[in-house]
Scaffold this active site. Structure first.
Site, mmCIF file in Angstrom:
data_model
loop_
_atom_site.group_PDB
_atom_site.id
_atom_site.type_symbol
_atom_site.label_atom_id
_atom_site.label_comp_id
_atom_site.label_asym_id
_atom_site.label_seq_id
_atom_site.Cartn_x
_atom_site.Cartn_y
_atom_site.Cartn_z
ATOM 1 N N VAL A 115 0.851 -1.197 0.000
ATOM 2 C CA VAL A 115 0.000 0.000 0.000
ATOM 3 C C VAL A 115 0.885 1.246 0.000
ATOM 4 C CG1 VAL A 115 -1.905 1.220 1.128
ATOM 5 C CG2 VAL A 115 -1.701 -1.257 1.408
ATOM 6 N N GLY A 117 3.085 2.190 -2.388
ATOM 7 C CA GLY A 117 4.335 2.114 -3.149
ATOM 8 C C GLY A 117 5.535 2.455 -2.281
ATOM 9 N N ILE A 119 5.721 4.884 -0.019
ATOM 10 C CA ILE A 119 5.391 5.513 1.273
ATOM 11 C C ILE A 119 5.372 4.421 2.338
ATOM 12 C CG2 ILE A 119 3.700 6.898 2.536
ATOM 13 C CD1 ILE A 119 2.467 7.604 -0.200
ATOM 14 N N GLY A 170 5.575 1.982 -15.803
ATOM 15 C CA GLY A 170 5.629 0.868 -14.843
ATOM 16 C C GLY A 170 4.752 1.074 -13.625
ATOM 17 N N GLU A 173 -0.870 -2.050 -13.002
ATOM 18 C CA GLU A 173 -0.837 -3.497 -12.789
ATOM 19 C C GLU A 173 -0.750 -4.197 -14.146
ATOM 20 O OE1 GLU A 173 -0.979 -4.913 -9.512
ATOM 21 O OE2 GLU A 173 -0.550 -2.797 -9.201
ATOM 22 N N LYS A 188 -6.182 -2.161 -1.278
ATOM 23 C CA LYS A 188 -5.355 -1.361 -0.364
ATOM 24 C C LYS A 188 -6.189 -0.798 0.794
ATOM 25 C CE LYS A 188 -2.021 -0.088 -3.957
ATOM 26 N NZ LYS A 188 -1.727 0.834 -5.063
ATOM 27 N N GLY A 285 5.992 2.440 -8.872
ATOM 28 C CA GLY A 285 7.277 2.579 -9.568
ATOM 29 C C GLY A 285 8.330 1.668 -8.954
HETATM 30 N N1 HSE Z 1 -0.684 -0.263 -9.895
HETATM 31 C C1 HSE Z 1 -0.396 0.282 -8.614
HETATM 32 C C2 HSE Z 1 -0.631 1.782 -8.655
HETATM 33 C C3 HSE Z 1 1.013 -0.024 -8.236
HETATM 34 O O1 HSE Z 1 -0.753 2.329 -9.764
HETATM 35 O O2 HSE Z 1 -0.712 2.410 -7.614
HETATM 36 C C4 HSE Z 1 1.374 0.329 -6.825
HETATM 37 O O3 HSE Z 1 0.620 -0.387 -5.893
#
Ligand code: HSE
Length: 373
Positions: A115, A117, A119, A170, A173, A188, A285
């Site tokens: 949850v 990325g 952070i 990137g 998903e 999340k 990322g």
């Molecule tokens: N696909 C997710 C997003 C990746 O765009 O937030 C990070 O969890």
């Protein structure tokens, strides 16, 4: 710490790269179906080669998806290996299986990168919850959706171009409909609520509406009225009742949420002592996400396991009333609940969140957005 790395995509590659600078953590084996050669790790297509390697103490699952990720993680826990995962779908869906199992087997399980990325949201939630009662958690939790909404709002990009760009960077998903339909934010939100409130939230009781039907004309209409649209996941505990949902929300252009750019996330908790605290950073990322996997390695090295105790099953009750922007369909119920028209769209009278989402499900082409309370 000797790692077995399951998956070598955006996150897996990032973990491998970051570990190269460390003397206390090494990637011993990488399970990857593609042909890859690495200077400092054995690459194998065979998961059992990691599972049966007793020199590997910790497994990093960065494959994504539910299967075979669940079976692999379960088998690693059963064989006494610690697990770190960035997989929010896995953690939300198999919460009832994995959390008790890890406890029973005495292994350490962490998922900070799942949850926010880059952070450290879940690790801050762990600290926040242990000294106070939490009342609310949530916010902007999907980098792809924020990237698309920001590019459409500030950059005048089309939805399709913005999504293609988010995929190229990137952020998205493997199946980007998971992002735009709100499913990623749903996972999340549920995982955050489970940790914040020490519960196991019934997933089916949490409705989710995404941004997949948003049009440039919606964005233009919001801009003309000083509003900015963001995809929000929110869970709130009030007088013992939990409400939770995922939906686009309209914020005044001067609000903090409205100013969150590109792939950034802004996730907020409200606690009885701390009151409002927000966490802001790269929500997706390679290296931001791999950074939190490495933080979990460091935490596991110091003996830290899961963020909160496993708790009872709870149903979300979404009977609070809100005003909605609705475009794309109409019927008698919507007409009865219309306050005014905005071009092709209507603004509703205050309606129950649950009722609005039930109506939306029956009209899959519509776009809805709640007004911020
Ligand atoms: N696909 C997710 C997003 C990746 O765009 O937030 C990070 O969890």
């Amino acid at each position: 710490m000797r790692l077995g790395l399951l998956g070598f995509g955006v996150v897996g590659r990032g973990v491998y790269d970051l570990v190269q600078d460390r003397s206390d953590i090494e990637v011993a084996k990488v399970v990857c179906l593609e042909e890859v050669t690495l200077p400092n790790a054995e690459v194998t297509k065979d998961f059992k080669s990691v599972l049966e390697d007793s020199s590997i103490d910790t497994v990093v699952e960065a494959m994504g998806g539910l299967h075979p990720a669940f079976e692999f993680v379960r088998d690693c826990i059963l064989s006494g290996k610690n697990v770190i995962t960035s997989n929010k779908a896995l953690m939300a869906t198999f919460y009832d299986e994995l959390i008790p199992l890890a406890k029973q087997k005495g292994v350490l399980l962490r998922c900070t990168a799942a949850v926010g990325g880059g952070i450290g949201w879940l690790s801050e939630l762990e600290r926040a919850r242990r000294v106070q009662t939490l009342r609310q958690v949530g916010g902007i939790m999907n980098g792809t959706c924020n990237y698309i909404l920001d590019a459409m709002t500030r950059g005048g990009m089309t939805y399709a171009d913005a999504l293609a760009q988010a995929q190229k960077l990137g952020y998205a998903e493997a199946n980007p409909s998971t992002d735009v339909e709100g499913i990623d934010t749903w996972h999340k939100t549920i995982l955050s609520a489970n940790i914040a409130f020490g519960i196991s939230l019934d997933m089916a009781s949490v409705p989710a509406a995404g941004i997949q039907n948003i049009l440039a004309e919606d964005i233009a209409s919001f801009r003309a009225r000083g509003l900015v649209c963001k995809l929000i996941g929110m869970a709130k505990m009030e007088n013992g009742k939990l409400s939770a949902c995922v939906q686009p929300v309209l914020y005044p252009a001067i609000s903090t949420e409205a100013s969150v750019p590109t792939n950034f996330n802004l996730i907020t908790l409200i606690g009885s002592a701390s009151e409002r605290m927000s966490f802001y950073g790269q929500g997706a990322g390679r290296y931001p996400t791999a950074y939190n996997v490495l933080q979990d390695c460091a935490d596991i090295l110091s003996g830290k396991g899961f963020y909160s105790p496993y708790g009872e099953k709870v149903q979300a009750v979404n009977d609070d009333k809100r005003t909605y922007y609705v475009r794309g369909a109409s019927d008698a119920w919507l007409e009865e609940n219309t306050r005014e028209n905005w071009g092709d769209a209507v603004i509703t009278l205050p309606v129950e969140t649950e009722k609005m989402h039930t109506w939306r499900k029956a009209h899959p082409d519509v776009f809805i957005a709640a007004f911020e309370k």
